[in-house]
Design an enzyme around this catalytic site. Sequence first.
Site, PDB file in Angstrom:
ATOM      1  N   VAL A  39      -5.016  14.708   6.218  1.00 15.45           N
ATOM      2  CA  VAL A  39      -5.811  14.802   4.996  1.00 15.45           C
ATOM      3  C   VAL A  39      -5.301  13.739   4.032  1.00 15.45           C
ATOM      4  O   VAL A  39      -4.186  13.827   3.532  1.00 15.45           O
ATOM      5  CB  VAL A  39      -5.677  16.199   4.352  1.00 15.45           C
ATOM      6  CG1 VAL A  39      -6.579  16.309   3.121  1.00 15.45           C
ATOM      7  CG2 VAL A  39      -6.010  17.289   5.359  1.00 15.45           C
TER       8      VAL A  39
ATOM      9  N   ASP B 285      -3.522  -6.463  -7.245  1.00 12.27           N
ATOM     10  CA  ASP B 285      -4.416  -6.587  -6.091  1.00 12.27           C
ATOM     11  C   ASP B 285      -3.613  -7.178  -4.929  1.00 12.27           C
ATOM     12  O   ASP B 285      -3.298  -8.364  -4.927  1.00 12.27           O
ATOM     13  CB  ASP B 285      -5.594  -7.496  -6.467  1.00 12.27           C
ATOM     14  CG  ASP B 285      -6.491  -7.809  -5.282  1.00 12.27           C
ATOM     15  OD1 ASP B 285      -6.320  -7.179  -4.212  1.00 12.27           O
ATOM     16  OD2 ASP B 285      -7.372  -8.684  -5.417  1.00 12.27           O
TER      17      ASP B 285
ATOM     18  N   TYR C  51       0.022   7.424   4.252  1.00 13.11           N
ATOM     19  CA  TYR C  51       1.076   6.957   5.156  1.00 13.11           C
ATOM     20  C   TYR C  51       1.978   5.891   4.533  1.00 13.11           C
ATOM     21  O   TYR C  51       3.137   5.768   4.896  1.00 13.11           O
ATOM     22  CB  TYR C  51       0.447   6.426   6.444  1.00 13.11           C
ATOM     23  CG  TYR C  51       0.033   7.518   7.410  1.00 13.11           C
ATOM     24  CD1 TYR C  51       0.956   8.457   7.859  1.00 13.11           C
ATOM     25  CD2 TYR C  51      -1.273   7.607   7.888  1.00 13.11           C
ATOM     26  CE1 TYR C  51       0.592   9.452   8.750  1.00 13.11           C
ATOM     27  CE2 TYR C  51      -1.648   8.603   8.789  1.00 13.11           C
ATOM     28  CZ  TYR C  51      -0.709   9.519   9.222  1.00 13.11           C
ATOM     29  OH  TYR C  51      -1.063  10.502  10.105  1.00 13.11           O
TER      30      TYR C  51
ATOM     31  N   GLY D 261       0.840  -1.197   0.000  1.00 13.08           N
ATOM     32  CA  GLY D 261       0.000   0.000   0.000  1.00 13.08           C
ATOM     33  C   GLY D 261       0.871   1.242   0.000  1.00 13.08           C
ATOM     34  O   GLY D 261       0.760   2.102   0.868  1.00 13.08           O
ATOM     35  N   SER D 262       1.778   1.322  -1.000  1.00 16.51           N
ATOM     36  CA  SER D 262       2.878   2.306  -0.944  1.00 16.51           C
ATOM     37  C   SER D 262       2.659   3.544  -1.801  1.00 16.51           C
ATOM     38  O   SER D 262       3.577   4.336  -1.968  1.00 16.51           O
ATOM     39  CB  SER D 262       4.177   1.631  -1.406  1.00 16.51           C
ATOM     40  OG  SER D 262       4.081   1.291  -2.784  1.00 16.51           O
ATOM     41  N   SER D 263       1.453   3.736  -2.348  1.00 20.02           N
ATOM     42  CA  SER D 263       1.312   4.764  -3.386  1.00 20.02           C
ATOM     43  C   SER D 263       0.767   6.105  -2.911  1.00 20.02           C
ATOM     44  O   SER D 263       0.813   7.083  -3.649  1.00 20.02           O
ATOM     45  CB  SER D 263       0.437   4.228  -4.527  1.00 20.02           C
ATOM     46  OG  SER D 263      -0.777   3.715  -4.013  1.00 20.02           O
TER      47      SER D 263
ATOM     48  N   TYR E 106     -16.146   6.028  13.907  1.00 19.43           N
ATOM     49  CA  TYR E 106     -14.870   5.373  13.629  1.00 19.43           C
ATOM     50  C   TYR E 106     -14.583   4.257  14.629  1.00 19.43           C
ATOM     51  O   TYR E 106     -14.903   3.099  14.380  1.00 19.43           O
ATOM     52  CB  TYR E 106     -13.722   6.412  13.595  1.00 19.43           C
ATOM     53  CG  TYR E 106     -12.510   5.877  12.867  1.00 19.43           C
ATOM     54  CD1 TYR E 106     -12.262   6.226  11.546  1.00 19.43           C
ATOM     55  CD2 TYR E 106     -11.636   4.989  13.481  1.00 19.43           C
ATOM     56  CE1 TYR E 106     -11.164   5.705  10.864  1.00 19.43           C
ATOM     57  CE2 TYR E 106     -10.543   4.464  12.808  1.00 19.43           C
ATOM     58  CZ  TYR E 106     -10.313   4.826  11.506  1.00 19.43           C
ATOM     59  OH  TYR E 106      -9.240   4.294  10.836  1.00 19.43           O
TER      60      TYR E 106
END
EC number: 1.3.1.9
Length: 400
Positions: free
Chosen positions: A274, A111, A53, A48-50, A235
């Site tokens: 954000v 994926d 965080y 999830g590097s794109s 949340y």
Amino acid sequence: MIIKPKTRGFICTTTHPVGCEANVLEQINITKAKGPVANGPKKVLVIGSSSGYGLSSRIAAAFGSGAATLGVFFEKPGTETKPGTAGWYNSAAFDKFAKQGGLYSKSLNCDAFSHEAKQKAIELIKQDLGQVDMVVYSLASPVRKLPDSGELIRSSLKPIGETYKSTAVDTNKDLIIETSVEPATEQEIEDTVTVMGGQDWELWINALAEAGVLTPDCKTVAYSYIGTELTWPIYWHGALGKAKMDLDRAAHALNDKLSATGGSANVAVLKSVVTQASSAIPVMPLYIAMVFKKMREEGLHEGCQEQINRMFHERLYRADGAAPAVDDANRLRLDDWELRDEIQQHCRDLWPTITTENLSELTDYREYKEEFLKLFGFGIESVDYDADVNPEVNFDVEQF
């Protein structure tokens, strides 16, 4: 083509490649200015590097610690007629600057929930890196395709038990509104845990461990948000909170496994920022606009990059080699500044007084909007938005 911002709901449907590159460079410069990470990681997998965080983690590893990085993400490239996603351009920019700096950088566009992604990552690590000494898990997805059955499971941003009613801001019209969200069903709660909980993180770490591509002292971290009573109903006490609690469960199981050889697994609880993910959560834009203003006034403001740099320097890779401070659930707490009493009391007092008329005066709402557009490469002073740009940007990425 000439690309201008177009927003729909809580997403911007256009992106600017030059603006995204400028953002990435800014984050790299923030990281370099902080100085090198003592005893930092050298071979890092970021799932999830794109953006958000995850991107900040990849930058911190590469430009703060000189690490070789492998990034996994699911983004769309641009075509002749249509810009790609911001994450595509972010990753292309990262790859360019990493290679310019003599750093190993490879990316997989796929994926991340699939078995295939895990196998491909393992093959690449074996071939190029041997082993990795850090794995960052930073996926934020509304949908997960179950790797065995192929079934599509969707997550829900809903409260549990009763309808949630609150003041919020309509970011399209810049109006203060009353919003209500119906509670999640049992099935929706279960599905949210399946998509956003710790199961896939466990599958990744177990697959990597079984393949022998983790160093004995490998650290893994996954990201969470707990927030405060202002956001709890939607949340932490909602369906998403149940998923984040499952992340805690996974962290304990993984830590038991990795600590046997000197490794570790932790959830890192981060501050509100954000991001594309947070803008989708009702109430978050208004809360962020309030808390940012107060934190800026107190000299405590951090963006994604500053927050992750602090995690590297002051938690996971301390110069004195000491173990990181954790809470009673073994979590790294980087939300400590946001949760200070005076910050939260200010937000509690301010919340009921906000109107459409005083929104920009009492909060950093204008800055929120600017930061949001910046995620997509817009509103950056150094970029000429009337210039012709090529939406097709290629880099060292394997797609499958």
